[in-house]
Structures are given as structure tokens and as C-alpha cells.
Design a protein around this motif. Structure first.
Motif, PDB file in Angstrom:
ATOM      1  N   GLU A  14     -74.330 -39.826 -16.875  1.00 51.13           N
ATOM      2  CA  GLU A  14     -75.355 -40.393 -17.118  1.00 51.13           C
ATOM      3  C   GLU A  14     -76.081 -40.134 -15.706  1.00 51.13           C
ATOM      4  O   GLU A  14     -75.086 -39.625 -14.631  1.00 51.13           O
ATOM      5  N   ARG A  77     -83.064 -36.979 -15.782  1.00 47.81           N
ATOM      6  CA  ARG A  77     -82.173 -37.672 -16.287  1.00 47.81           C
ATOM      7  C   ARG A  77     -80.820 -36.304 -17.178  1.00 47.81           C
ATOM      8  O   ARG A  77     -81.873 -36.070 -18.258  1.00 47.81           O
ATOM      9  N   ARG A  79     -78.158 -36.795 -19.915  1.00 42.12           N
ATOM     10  CA  ARG A  79     -77.505 -37.869 -20.389  1.00 42.12           C
ATOM     11  C   ARG A  79     -76.336 -37.241 -20.917  1.00 42.12           C
ATOM     12  O   ARG A  79     -76.930 -36.267 -21.932  1.00 42.12           O
TER      13      ARG A  79
END
Length: 166
Positions: A14, A77, A79
């Protein structure tokens, strides 16, 4: 005395970064995603990396252009979801009162084309409201068909599009 230096055995899956809601911040978001995917084994000129760069460029440009609140950053973000062979891209901004637009005025409309790009390039996408603002997310399969090669036989570099992300 026996000193040992331990190295972490778990791989980071991540990336989370807050960026200034400026064109420079949007450009940096795209570069961070490219570098992180290369670290995870998807080279800069690979299909998944180039596609992720395009998606992030659009979502970050939207966050900077339409989701900007003075004095507030946007958040990126990324991931890696290895169990699904997928990467999830999330861009959060501080403005939750604006609706996402998809070619509201038809094909002649100059706004809303970027979300069509996200729709076409991602396997899934959506919007999640937050306490402050919203998150626009997209999931990208990491095993798409190979990109066409140039006449010289080498992969074409990722397409760059003009816009706030530079």
C-alpha cells in the motif's frame, strides 16, 4: 554482544500520500503511482503501469480542478490486491458537494470525458462519501492484454495527455 539487524519480511502492498491540490500535486501523484508499480514488479512502460498512470492522472486532475478546497490537500492511496491480481487506486478530496459528471451535454460537452476514460480502463470504479469530501476509486486488473509494439519492436512509452497534472 551479538547484534542482529532484522529486515522486514513482509512486502508493502500500500502507498498512501497526501499531496497539494495543485497541478504539481496531480503530476506527482501520477509519478508516485508509476514508481510504486515498478517497485511491485510492473515496469514503467508495462500495460498495467501505463493504464494506472492514466487513471491517476484523470482522478488527480479532477481532485485538483473540481474537488479543491483552499488549504486542503488531496490523498492518493494505491493498494496491491495480489489475491485478486488487482490494484486499487483511490483519490480523495475535501469537496463532497460536487457531483461527478459524465458527458452531461452529450458528445459535444467538454467536461466529463475523463470519467469515461476511467470507466473504460478500469475493471470496477465508484465513489464513496467520507466525513469530509469523497473518494473516487478504480480497480485495475494487472493482467491485461499486451500493448501494441512500435515498428521497432519495443513497447511504446506511456501516452501523456496535457492537463493540470503536467
Amino acid at each position: 554482544m551479538n547484534l542482529e539487524i532484522s529486515t522486514p519480511t513482509t512486502e508493502t502492498t500500500e502507498l498512501v500520500q497526501r499531496l497539494s491540490a495543485t497541478p504539481l500535486g496531480a503530476r506527482l501523484a501520477r509519478r508516485l503511482v508509476s514508481t510504486q508499480l515498478a517497485t511491485w514488479g510492473y515496469p514503467h512502460d508495462s500495460d498495467p503501469n501505463c493504464t494506472a498512470q492514466l487513471i491517476v492522472a484523470e482522478l488527480a486532475a479532477n481532485a485538483v480542478t473540481h474537488g479543491r478546497v483552499p488549504g486542503r490537500d488531496f490523498e492518493l492511496r494505491l493498494r496491491l490486491l495480489p489475491e485478486r491480481d488487482t490494484v486499487r487506486i483511490e483519490v480523495s478530496d475535501a469537496r463532497g458537494d460536487r457531483e461527478l459528471r459524465f458527458l452531461d451535454g452529450g458528445l459535444e460537452d467538454e467536461n466529463g470525458r475523463g470519467l469515461v476514460l476511467v470507466l473504460v480502463l478500469s475493471s470496477r470504479w465508484g465513489v464513496t462519501q467520507r466525513t469530509v469530501g469523497k473518494t473516487v476509486w478504480a480497480e485495475l486488473s494487472l493482467s491485461p492484454p499486451r500493448r501494441p509494439r512500435s515498428r521497432s519492436g519495443t513497447p511504446r512509452p506511456c501516452a501523456r495527455r496535457p492537463g493540470p497534472e503536467g
